[in-house]
Design an enzyme around this catalytic site. Structure first.
Site: not given
Lengths: 99, 493
Positions: B79, B154, B178
């Site tokens: 990420k 997210s 997330s």
């Protein structure tokens, strides 16, 4: 409890954000809504809430995160300046700070 | 053989047996990204093919020397909120659009030391703030199961990439859900470890008392393998726990015919998590999963977490407050964006920050700054911290009666792109099931437990005591092996 446009302008100044009039209006409305919702917390009696174990691992006696102050390898000037928008002679260049 | 469809453990077996090599495995993943990422937009940055294949070749040499680990030669995605040395790290923001970190996050370094191949950086809501990956400055990611829908957020890019076989596994981060929520929406396994289990060094800070790095994987075995490598004390993170790390793969106990593998475990069903307003198909899938777990020997009992209804409010004071402090460092001085044409320092700060941050980030900074400002600190952050303590107490009391808690991850399956983007409060309310565990610092895992009639994945959330990730893995594995949800794949072109 209404968050006014003046409140938003003040907060924006604290947070170093530049907001145009539309943004100030929008955030005033949205922040009022959100804090209006958050207001449910005031209904709770929290007198007996013990916050000492909120952070479960830092700075407690069984997880002392401190060490002796001894010199260790760090990034070095060149790598530290690697993403500088502007640099010269090992320093970051910025607009004038003191007049 | 479509090598990109392999799980980490399947690929490891084939690599160890010399039936495949890392160069061909990595090439397969690379080709897959080229073929479909135009439709998914899971990646912000894909590493140069040559450099990645060079890493793969090194991995093959290491395997030949006989010193491989469970992750050697395995292509993984990271990420884009985690620093990767020499590889652009944007946090999904214009503020860091060209930022190249001079060091790697500990979690990333552990993967690299184990011989994993870092394929690229995945898309996210800017600085981790969001639940749909629509707040990325580089465009939204699309859910591989239905490209008109969000993958959640997210960590939407990581979850989508894993679901679409654009990597064999990925790292995500979870501050309020997330990892768990996008994993649920994308039909993959995602774990938020106990706060302090995985080092946060090199994770760009959003809310320091909540942030955690964790794995997103195709199955529970892969999740356990990744947790083994990621977990452990790091002197570079002052909040890193010294708790010893068990071998999480020993929690992968197979279901043996006639034997109840979960006998002796008690699962709490928190009544406050089964509210009106839940999509009936989500409820149906969760109920069916709980029935399966009961057949495997788990004993269910109702518990109450009475302060659940205050979790969203608590989180949306604490997280923005901490974010406003953590994001104060973005000022155009040392790295990142610097707005042109400012004549003094304050102007440079204001213009840089206004140009560099998107609307959701600015909204949270304003909210957080307000909550921490003079006269308001006690009423907001102070009060929220006290409620947080009450939420933590709810969980510790529940865990006196049960070993794990079972709940939905989200009240609905993945929603349509643009559906909630103009209504921040509605977006915040959809995090209701994941936020409490973040506030309490307890571990949480999302495991696929079914599909809606439209073919959208549904995840079951399993929560546990601090540092008891093993129980979560044990229960998730039992459910996974008793079903075949993990074998279903989205049909992306």
């Amino acid at each position: 409890m209404t968050v006014t446009e003046d409140n938003i302008r003040h907060v924006a100044k604290l947070a170093r954000l530049q907001l145009n009039d539309d943004a100030v209006k929008l955030y005033a409305r949205q922040v009022t809504d959100i804090l209006g919702y958050v207001d449910i917390l005031s209904r709770l009696d929290t007198k007996r809430a013990d916050t000492s174990s909120n952070m479960i691992s830092s700075n407690s006696s069984h997880n002392n995160a401190f060490r002796d102050d001894e010199i260790r390898q760090s990034l070095g000037v060149e790598r530290a300046l690697g993403n500088a928008p502007s640099s010269e002679q090992g320093s970051f260049i910025v607009p004038r700070v003191v007049r | 053989m479509d090598l990109h469809k392999l799980t980490i453990h399947e690929a490891h077996e084939l690599l160890a047996a010399r039936k495949i090599n890392s160069v061909e495995l990595t090439s397969s993943v690379f080709d897959r990204i080229k073929a479909i990422d135009g439709h998914i937009a899971g990646y912000i940055t894909v590493s140069e093919r040559d450099s990645v294949l060079a890493q793969a070749k090194q991995a093959d040499e290491r395997i030949a020397r006989g010193s491989m680990t469970s992750l050697t030669g395995i292509p993984l995605a990271i990420k884009d909120i985690l620093c990767t040395e020499g590889l652009r790290t944007t946090c999904g923001s214009k503020m860091l659009e060209n930022f190249v970190p001079p060091y790697s996050a500990t979690a990333v370094q552990r993967l690299a030391d184990a011989g994993a191949i870092i394929i690229g950086k995945t898309n996210l809501d800017e600085f981790g703030m969001g639940s749909s990956t629509e707040f990325s400055a580089f465009g939204p990611t699309h859910n591989p199961w239905d490209v008109t829908r969000t993958p959640g957020g997210s960590s939407g890019g990581s979850a989508a990439a894993v679901a679409a076989d654009e990597c064999l596994g990925a790292l995500g981060t979870d501050t309020g859900g997330s990892i768990r929520q996008p994993s649920s929406h994308c039909g993959v396994v995602g774990m938020k470890p106990t706060y302090g289990r995985v080092s946060r060094f090199g994770m760009v800070a959003f809310a320091s008392s909540l942030d955690q790095i964790g794995p997103i994987a195709k199955d529970v075995t892969d999740c356990a393998l990744l947790m083994n490598v990621l977990s452990g004390h790091d002197p570079m993170d002052s909040t890193s726990a010294r708790q010893p790390v068990p071998d999480y793969t020993s929690a992968l106990q197979p279901n043996i015919e006639g034997h109840k593998s979960l006998e002796g475990l008690v699962a709490g069903i928190p009544v406050e998590y089964y509210t009106k307003g839940m999509d009936p198909q989500v409820e149906k899938a969760i109920d069916a999963a709980i029935r399966i777990l009961e057949k495997l020997g788990i004993r269910c009992k109702e518990v109450s977490l009475p302060h659940t209804e205050y979790a969203v409010a608590t989180y949306y004071v604490i997280a923005p407050a901490e974010a406003s402090s953590n994001l104060a460092r973005y000022d155009g001085v040392k790295y990142g964006l610097r707005a042109e044409g400012a004549t003094d320092l304050i102007e440079m700060y204001e213009q840089t920050r206004s140009k560099g941050f998107g609307p959701e980030v600015q909204r949270r900074i304003i909210l957080g700054t307000y909550a921490l400002s003079a006269g308001y600190y006690d009423a907001y952050y102070g009060k929220a911290s006290q409620v947080r303590a009450l939420i933590m107490k709810d969980f510790s009391q529940a865990f006196e009666q049960c070993d794990v808690l079972l709940s939905p991850v989200a009240p609905t399956p993945a929603f349509k792109l643009a559906e909630k983007v103009d209504d921040p409060l509605a977006m915040y309310l959809s995090d209701v099931f994941t936020l409490p565990a973040s506030l309490a610092g307890i571990p949480g895992l999302s495991v696929p437990c079914g599909f809606t009639n439209e073919g959208l994945p549904v995840g079951l959330q399993i929560l546990g005591r601090h540092f008891d990730e093993s129980s979560l893995i044990r229960v998730a594995y039992a459910l996974e092996q008793a079903t075949d949800f993990r074998l279903r794949r989205p049909s992306v072109l």
